[in-house]
Design a protein around this motif. Structure first.
Motif, short mmCIF file in Angstrom:
data_model
loop_
_atom_site.label_atom_id
_atom_site.label_comp_id
_atom_site.label_asym_id
_atom_site.label_seq_id
_atom_site.Cartn_x
_atom_site.Cartn_y
_atom_site.Cartn_z
N ASP A 93 23.93 -40.27 45.91
CA ASP A 93 23.99 -40.85 47.25
C ASP A 93 23.33 -39.96 48.30
N GLY A 94 23.74 -38.74 48.43
CA GLY A 94 23.10 -37.81 49.36
C GLY A 94 23.79 -37.63 50.69
N ARG A 95 24.62 -38.59 51.10
CA ARG A 95 25.31 -38.43 52.38
C ARG A 95 26.36 -37.33 52.27
N VAL A 96 26.36 -36.41 53.23
CA VAL A 96 27.31 -35.30 53.21
C VAL A 96 27.86 -35.04 54.60
N SER A 97 29.06 -34.45 54.62
CA SER A 97 29.65 -33.92 55.85
C SER A 97 30.17 -32.52 55.54
N LEU A 98 30.07 -31.62 56.50
CA LEU A 98 30.55 -30.26 56.32
C LEU A 98 31.42 -29.86 57.50
N MET A 99 32.49 -29.11 57.21
CA MET A 99 33.35 -28.54 58.24
C MET A 99 33.35 -27.03 58.07
N PHE A 100 32.79 -26.33 59.04
CA PHE A 100 32.68 -24.87 58.98
C PHE A 100 33.84 -24.22 59.72
N MET A 101 34.47 -23.23 59.08
CA MET A 101 35.62 -22.55 59.66
C MET A 101 35.43 -21.04 59.63
N ILE A 102 36.03 -20.37 60.60
CA ILE A 102 36.01 -18.91 60.68
C ILE A 102 37.46 -18.45 60.90
N PRO A 103 37.99 -17.57 60.06
CA PRO A 103 39.38 -17.13 60.22
C PRO A 103 39.65 -16.64 61.64
N GLY A 104 40.74 -17.10 62.21
CA GLY A 104 41.15 -16.68 63.54
C GLY A 104 40.61 -17.55 64.66
N ARG A 116 20.09 -32.91 49.21
CA ARG A 116 19.42 -33.03 47.91
C ARG A 116 19.61 -31.71 47.18
N LEU A 117 19.51 -31.76 45.86
CA LEU A 117 19.60 -30.55 45.04
C LEU A 117 18.21 -30.09 44.65
N THR A 118 18.03 -28.77 44.61
CA THR A 118 16.76 -28.22 44.15
C THR A 118 17.00 -27.06 43.19
N THR A 119 16.07 -26.89 42.25
CA THR A 119 16.07 -25.73 41.36
C THR A 119 14.92 -24.80 41.71
N ASP A 120 14.38 -24.95 42.92
CA ASP A 120 13.25 -24.14 43.37
C ASP A 120 13.52 -22.66 43.12
N GLU A 121 12.64 -22.01 42.39
CA GLU A 121 12.87 -20.62 41.97
C GLU A 121 12.93 -19.67 43.16
N ALA A 122 12.03 -19.84 44.11
CA ALA A 122 12.01 -18.93 45.26
C ALA A 122 13.28 -19.07 46.10
N LEU A 123 13.74 -20.30 46.27
CA LEU A 123 14.95 -20.50 47.07
C LEU A 123 16.17 -19.98 46.33
N ARG A 124 16.26 -20.22 45.03
CA ARG A 124 17.38 -19.69 44.25
C ARG A 124 17.38 -18.16 44.31
N ALA A 125 16.22 -17.55 44.19
CA ALA A 125 16.12 -16.08 44.22
C ALA A 125 16.56 -15.51 45.56
N ARG A 126 16.41 -16.28 46.59
CA ARG A 126 16.81 -15.83 47.94
C ARG A 126 18.31 -15.54 48.00
N PHE A 127 19.09 -16.22 47.14
CA PHE A 127 20.54 -16.06 47.15
C PHE A 127 21.05 -15.18 46.00
N THR A 136 21.59 -24.21 41.20
CA THR A 136 20.90 -25.09 42.13
C THR A 136 21.22 -24.65 43.56
N VAL A 137 20.44 -25.17 44.48
CA VAL A 137 20.70 -24.97 45.91
C VAL A 137 20.77 -26.36 46.54
N ILE A 138 21.81 -26.56 47.36
CA ILE A 138 21.96 -27.81 48.09
C ILE A 138 21.18 -27.67 49.40
N VAL A 139 20.20 -28.54 49.59
CA VAL A 139 19.40 -28.53 50.81
C VAL A 139 19.88 -29.68 51.69
N ILE A 140 20.34 -29.35 52.88
CA ILE A 140 20.99 -30.32 53.77
C ILE A 140 20.14 -30.56 55.00
N ARG A 141 19.80 -31.81 55.23
CA ARG A 141 19.08 -32.21 56.43
C ARG A 141 20.11 -32.58 57.49
#
Length: 200
Positions: A93-104, A116-127, A136-141
């Motif tokens: 499907d691809g539709r996503v929602s995210l809720m970001f939290m910071i303690p305190g 979308r999911l990617t197996t891009d080598e350069a992007l995976r290596a970045r992490f 994989t890396v989840i790429v979120i628009r």
């Protein structure tokens, strides 16, 4: 029991939203939204697919996502239980929602968008964490980003530091769900070592 099944009826029950709740919405990461999200090491990723919805906690030892540009986020998918519920939904499907939290902080930043999911080598290596990389890396628009009213966090005492006594353990819950075939005290005792081996 009566249920609300009409949008007009729903809106009549609550009234119109205040202007601040509408004006805070952006269609990209403004500098301050980007700064806030970069400080977040935990979020909840919600997806939808043919089998239904899924809400998945996501955490890291640094920013839980990396902004590639003001419209694009990248989230490494680190090892979990291999159910792949969120990833299956994203592929379907691809539709996503995210809720970001910071303690305190009582502020929550929310993003709705498409992933979308990617197996891009350069992007995976970045992490990379030592010799390990995410599969994989989840790429979120980013479709929209906005802050959530702090009332729910305050009401729930999320950062109060209080721990409820007598909570069932994961091992106990698993044993109950599997009629004793999985879980139990041994599962709980082995968990810290198992988690340390598969953190990344």
């Amino acid at each position: 029991m009566d249920y609300v099944e009409d949008i007009a009826e729903l809106e009549a029950l609550y009234g119109k939203p205040g202007q601040p709740s509408l004006r805070k919405v952006a269609d990209h990461l403004t500098p301050l939204y980007a700064k806030w999200i970069a400080a977040s090491r935990f979020c909840v990723l919600t997806t939808v697919g043919p089998e239904g919805t899924d809400g998945s906690p996501r955490g890291d030892d640094g920013p839980v996502v990396t902004a590639l540009d003001p419209k694009t986020l990248a989230m490494p998918d680190w090892r979990g239980n291999n159910r792949l519920d969120s990833l299956r939904n994203i592929v379907a499907d691809g539709r996503v929602s995210l809720m970001f939290m910071i303690p305190g902080s009582n502020t929550i930043v929310r993003i709705n968008g498409a992933a979308r999911l990617t197996t891009d080598e350069a992007l995976r290596a970045r992490f990379a964490k030592g010799t390990r990389q995410p599969a994989t890396v989840i790429v979120i628009r980013v479709g929209e980003v906005y802050t959530q009213c702090a009332r729910a966090v305050i009401r729930g005492g999320v950062w109060s530091g209080e721990v409820t006594d007598g909570l069932p353990t994961v091992g106990e819950i698993l044993a109950e769900a599997s009629s004793g075939e999985e879980g139990g005290a041994a599962y709980d005792a082995e968990w810290p070592e198992r988690a340390a081996r598969t953190m990344w």
